[in-house]
Design a protein around this motif. Structure first.
Motif, mmCIF file in Angstrom:
data_model
loop_
_atom_site.group_PDB
_atom_site.id
_atom_site.type_symbol
_atom_site.label_atom_id
_atom_site.label_comp_id
_atom_site.label_asym_id
_atom_site.label_seq_id
_atom_site.Cartn_x
_atom_site.Cartn_y
_atom_site.Cartn_z
ATOM 1 N N PHE A 153 -3.463 10.417 5.666
ATOM 2 C CA PHE A 153 -3.520 9.893 4.305
ATOM 3 C C PHE A 153 -3.890 8.416 4.383
ATOM 4 O O PHE A 153 -3.107 7.605 4.877
ATOM 5 N N GLU A 154 -5.089 8.092 3.903
ATOM 6 C CA GLU A 154 -5.600 6.727 3.998
ATOM 7 C C GLU A 154 -5.786 6.152 2.596
ATOM 8 O O GLU A 154 -6.494 6.734 1.765
ATOM 9 N N ALA A 155 -5.124 5.021 2.346
ATOM 10 C CA ALA A 155 -5.281 4.343 1.054
ATOM 11 C C ALA A 155 -6.693 3.777 0.963
ATOM 12 O O ALA A 155 -7.208 3.208 1.920
ATOM 13 N N ARG A 156 -7.296 3.952 -0.194
ATOM 14 C CA ARG A 156 -8.621 3.388 -0.460
ATOM 15 C C ARG A 156 -8.463 2.210 -1.414
ATOM 16 O O ARG A 156 -7.469 2.122 -2.131
ATOM 17 N N GLY A 157 -9.412 1.327 -1.430
ATOM 18 C CA GLY A 157 -9.347 0.116 -2.234
ATOM 19 C C GLY A 157 -9.219 0.346 -3.731
ATOM 20 O O GLY A 157 -8.715 -0.513 -4.455
#
Length: 154
Positions: free
Chosen positions: A96-100
């Motif tokens: 799970f990668e946070a995006r801008g």
């Protein structure tokens, strides 16, 4: 020979929200209701070391598989691995990668090894891997709708 299946879903929700939905056994079962999936465990929200047993109908047969959460790094990653079931080995890494823009890039990385040697490898490549990729996409779409609407969907 192991097969690697990777599916990416972009979800308009925070990583912690998506992470928690992915570890909710009720959400898992609802996401694959078409195969009459059930998931049983000691608790609804899984964490490190927990085991869950899935039961579902695939290819006209009832399948059972038990997995254990072997890695847990909230809200960025967890891994579940088969402890009993139909595969010689199965490892499912959830990233799970946070995006801008406030959304999450959810990556399902599933590695499976089928039994039955070379025949199993052929069946895995041409039958199981495409089938499992479709299931992961379906599940990702369900989690996306649930996260973005704030409720379970049918």
């Amino acid at each position: 020979m192991p097969a690697l299946i990777e599916v990416v879903t972009v979800i308009d929700a925070a990583p912690a929200t998506v992470f928690d939905l992915e570890l909710d056994v009720d959400v898992h079962a609802a996401s694959l209701a078409g195969s009459r999936e059930t998931a049983s465990s000691r608790r609804r929200q899984l964490t490190l070391g927990d085991e869950v047993t899935f039961r579902a109908r695939h290819f006209g047969l009832i399948w059972r598989m038990t997995s254990r959460i072997s890695a847990y790094e909230r809200p960025s990653r967890f891994v579940d691995e088969q402890t009993r079931g139909p595969f010689r080995a199965m490892r499912h890494e959830h990233l799970f990668e946070a995006r801008g823009d406030g959304s999450t890039r959810m990556t399902d990385r599933l590695t499976i090894t089928a039994p039955f040697g070379p025949l199993g490898a052929v069946v895995t490549r041409y039958v199981l891997a495409p089938y499992l990729e479709r299931l992961l996409r379906k599940r990702g779409d369900y989690v996306k709708r649930a996260a973005e609407t704030g409720r379970r969907v049918r």
